[in-house]
Design a protein around this motif. Structure first.
Motif, PDB file in Angstrom:
ATOM      1  N   PRO A 129       0.815  -1.215   0.000  1.00  0.00           N
ATOM      2  CA  PRO A 129       0.000   0.000   0.000  1.00  0.00           C
ATOM      3  C   PRO A 129       0.847   1.262   0.000  1.00  0.00           C
ATOM      4  CG  PRO A 129       0.127  -0.875   2.215  1.00  0.00           C
ATOM      5  CD  PRO A 129       0.869  -1.850   1.334  1.00  0.00           C
ATOM      6  N   CYS A 130       0.260   2.323  -0.490  1.00  0.00           N
ATOM      7  CA  CYS A 130       0.895   3.642  -0.386  1.00  0.00           C
ATOM      8  C   CYS A 130       0.741   4.137   1.047  1.00  0.00           C
ATOM      9  CB  CYS A 130       0.235   4.616  -1.355  1.00  0.00           C
ATOM     10  SG  CYS A 130       0.997   6.250  -1.388  1.00  0.00           S
ATOM     11  N   SER A 131       1.772   4.772   1.573  1.00  0.00           N
ATOM     12  CA  SER A 131       1.705   5.260   2.952  1.00  0.00           C
ATOM     13  C   SER A 131       0.845   6.518   3.070  1.00  0.00           C
ATOM     14  CB  SER A 131       3.118   5.557   3.469  1.00  0.00           C
ATOM     15  OG  SER A 131       3.761   6.531   2.666  1.00  0.00           O
ATOM     16  N   LEU A 132       0.467   7.116   1.945  1.00  0.00           N
ATOM     17  CA  LEU A 132      -0.406   8.278   1.960  1.00  0.00           C
ATOM     18  C   LEU A 132      -1.835   7.820   2.237  1.00  0.00           C
ATOM     19  CD1 LEU A 132       1.034  10.065  -1.184  1.00  0.00           C
ATOM     20  CD2 LEU A 132       1.499  10.622   1.213  1.00  0.00           C
ATOM     21  N   HIS A 133      -2.520   8.539   3.079  1.00  0.00           N
ATOM     22  CA  HIS A 133      -3.854   8.124   3.515  1.00  0.00           C
ATOM     23  C   HIS A 133      -4.826   8.037   2.343  1.00  0.00           C
ATOM     24  CE1 HIS A 133      -7.416   7.705   5.964  1.00  0.00           C
ATOM     25  NE2 HIS A 133      -7.949   8.760   5.371  1.00  0.00           N
ATOM     26  N   SER A 134      -5.487   6.897   2.233  1.00  0.00           N
ATOM     27  CA  SER A 134      -6.577   6.669   1.286  1.00  0.00           C
ATOM     28  C   SER A 134      -6.133   6.766  -0.171  1.00  0.00           C
ATOM     29  CB  SER A 134      -7.724   7.651   1.541  1.00  0.00           C
ATOM     30  OG  SER A 134      -8.911   7.208   0.919  1.00  0.00           O
ATOM     31  N   HIS A 135      -4.932   6.308  -0.471  1.00  0.00           N
ATOM     32  CA  HIS A 135      -4.478   6.214  -1.860  1.00  0.00           C
ATOM     33  C   HIS A 135      -4.650   4.763  -2.292  1.00  0.00           C
ATOM     34  CE1 HIS A 135      -2.757   7.203  -5.547  1.00  0.00           C
ATOM     35  NE2 HIS A 135      -1.574   7.703  -5.198  1.00  0.00           N
ATOM     36  N   LYS A 136      -5.841   4.444  -2.797  1.00  0.00           N
ATOM     37  CA  LYS A 136      -6.200   3.068  -3.122  1.00  0.00           C
ATOM     38  C   LYS A 136      -5.455   2.578  -4.363  1.00  0.00           C
ATOM     39  CE  LYS A 136      -9.591   2.428  -0.045  1.00  0.00           C
ATOM     40  NZ  LYS A 136      -9.761   3.741   0.581  1.00  0.00           N
ATOM     41  N   PRO A 137      -5.266   1.245  -4.485  1.00  0.00           N
ATOM     42  CA  PRO A 137      -4.614   0.699  -5.681  1.00  0.00           C
ATOM     43  C   PRO A 137      -5.521   0.844  -6.897  1.00  0.00           C
ATOM     44  CG  PRO A 137      -5.477  -1.076  -4.347  1.00  0.00           C
ATOM     45  CD  PRO A 137      -5.661   0.183  -3.541  1.00  0.00           C
ATOM     46  N   PRO A 138      -4.935   0.970  -8.091  1.00  0.00           N
ATOM     47  CA  PRO A 138      -5.752   1.104  -9.306  1.00  0.00           C
ATOM     48  C   PRO A 138      -6.437  -0.210  -9.648  1.00  0.00           C
ATOM     49  CG  PRO A 138      -3.438   0.860  -9.870  1.00  0.00           C
ATOM     50  CD  PRO A 138      -3.492   0.961  -8.376  1.00  0.00           C
TER      51      PRO A 138
END
Length: 481
Positions: A422-431
């Motif tokens: 996952p991205c550590s940025l909040h709520s950056h969902k995978p494509p």
């Protein structure tokens, strides 16, 4: 490649690779002395358009990097710059909470019995070990609630749901992680290698939601003589009122830079967006497109959000007012991200989808792992789980039309996993572009609601829709004059 491995259980996805598949290349043509605004554009590599149309290349090679011949030809001196998304935001090398050694995913155990249900922090003193298995844990939790009121009904519902999906998630993730370790995409030793900190500049993304709120005070726009679409040209600056009152579209094969309130944002090729809140959705309807895929990531209401006040949330009633039926094409595939609260999952399946005339077809799970292939959180953690739920359904309508639309595409399977770092940025969902490719026709119109980033080939809407397009989330890879 964005899909690293595809198995019966699901997909191992490289989120960072997907973002960088367009390989943003900026060519600045400096005007002559006394000239006007910089002529700025961003050239994309060949895979960019293929990705936007759900082509099979999304799971193959990334295509050749642009060479000197790809530079945009302009007058004056040209400087070539190429940007990529900052890798450190995907540098998840260790679990947020370490699991017990016998429960680590890549140990290869096909199943591990849950010894007991343990609440986090201040609840741990109340927890007792059960004999074995999640089923007994639930039973023990019910008895414990009667004695000490440790577990509320929501926690008990979550435990019951977890007991149903635990084996599927663990075994499916195990197979995908094994393939990732075997191919070298994942590395067991990487947990000891990285000590970088993910420092996010304080101003990044600030002001977008506030601007949407301020827009309500702008003079009313006469829709009869106002354009429904603002097409980006070589000018970089956009008036706030123009940006908020119509859909902004980049129809070119090059990415563009827009400047909003002094901040620069990258807009990928063949993408469009509307920056507004839920009270200002009319410009999206005026865009007059019908979408075959609609992905929704609602800002669900919960206690932690209320306490932290990090971002606004919507009630269930407000979410039901989103005009999905007016935006959806016949047989449209609707995908909704849901938190692990069973209250929200039941609402989507029992109230929201029926309200939109959407038939629920499947529940998928996004499983979050580290670069070493471990769950980011213990699978049996009571407070938070290392997975999130996606509910997939299709808009119901004319039966003949639905059958015609469903030709040449596979039916939605009941359960699939999307496993990724996952991205550590909040709520950056995978494509979801590549994983949905086989279940829809190519070249369809796609829409993401409550988006925080843009994708080639998609229309995106939200009050922070440009957040992760900010230039500070990207890094300069090379600078050639």
């Amino acid at each position: 490649m964005s899909v690293v491995h595809r198995l019966t259980a699901g997909w191992l996805v490289d989120h960072l690779s997907f973002i960088n598949q367009c390989g943003y290349e900026i060519c600045d043509s400096f005007a002559y002395p006394g000239g006007v605004t910089l002529n700025t554009s961003v050239s994309s590599i060949e895979d960019c358009h293929a990705t936007s149309t759900f082509a099979a290349t999304s799971s193959s090679s990334d295509g050749p990097l642009p060479g000197s011949g790809d530079v945009v030809e302009t007058e004056g001196k040209t400087a070539k710059k190429r940007y990529v998304f900052r890798e450190e935001f995907f540098d998840i090398s260790k679990p947020h909470i370490a699991a017990a050694p016998e429960q680590q995913l890549w140990q290869g155990c096909p199943e591990v019995s849950l010894v007991g249900v343990k609440a986090n922090s201040n609840r741990e003193e109340h927890c007792e070990e059960t004999k074995s298995g999640i089923g007994e844990s639930v039973a023990s939790a019910r008895k414990k609630r009667k004695r000490k009121c440790v577990f509320n009904q929501g926690e008990l519902d979550a435990l019951e749901y977890h007991s149903k999906v635990r084996k599927l998630i663990r075994e499916g993730s195990l197979h995908l992680v094994h393939e990732g370790l075997k191919s070298g995409f994942l590395h067991r030793t990487t947990a000891e290698l990285s000590c970088r900190k993910n420092v996010v500049p304080g101003h990044v993304g600030c002001g977008l939601a506030e601007l949407c709120e301020m827009a309500k005070q702008f003079p009313a726009v006469n829709e009869s003589d106002h354009q429904a679409v603002h097409v980006l040209d070589d000018e970089t600056s956009i008036l706030e009122q123009d940006l908020l009152s119509c859909v902004t579209e980049n129809s070119s094969n090059c990415a563009k830079i827009v400047v909003l309130m002094g901040q620069k944002y990258l807009v990928p090729p063949k993408s469009s967006f509307l920056l507004s809140d839920i009270s200002c959705l009319q410009p999206l309807l005026n865009y007059k497109k019908k979408y075959h895929v609609i992905v929704i990531d609602p800002p669900w209401e919960n206690k932690s959000v209320k306490r932290s006040n990090r971002y606004s949330h919507l009630s269930s009633w407000q979410i039901k007012q989103i005009p999905v039926p007016a935006l959806a094409a016949p047989n449209c595939l609707v995908v909704t991200w849901v938190t692990n609260r069973q209250k929200h999952l039941r609402f989507v399946k029992d109230e929201l989808y029926p309200h939109w005339s959407v038939k629920t077809l499947a529940e998928w799970h996004w499983v979050k792992i580290t670069r070493a292939g471990e769950f980011v959180l213990p699978l049996d953690s009571l407070h938070k789980k290392p997975y999130e739920v996606l509910v997939l359904g299709r808009v119901q309508g004319d039966v003949k039309e639905a059958l015609r639309k469903s030709e040449d595409v596979l039916p939605i399977p009941e359960h699939k996993l999307i496993v990724s770092i996952p991205c550590s940025l909040h709520s950056h969902k995978p494509p979801l572009t590549a994983v949905l490719a086989e279940f829809i026709k190519p070249d369809v119109e796609c829409l993401e609601l409550f988006a925080r980033n843009l994708q080639p080939g998609w229309t995106s809407w939200g009050n922070e829709v440009l957040k992760f397009q900010h230039m500070d989330y990207f890094t300069l890879l090379q600078n050639e004059n």
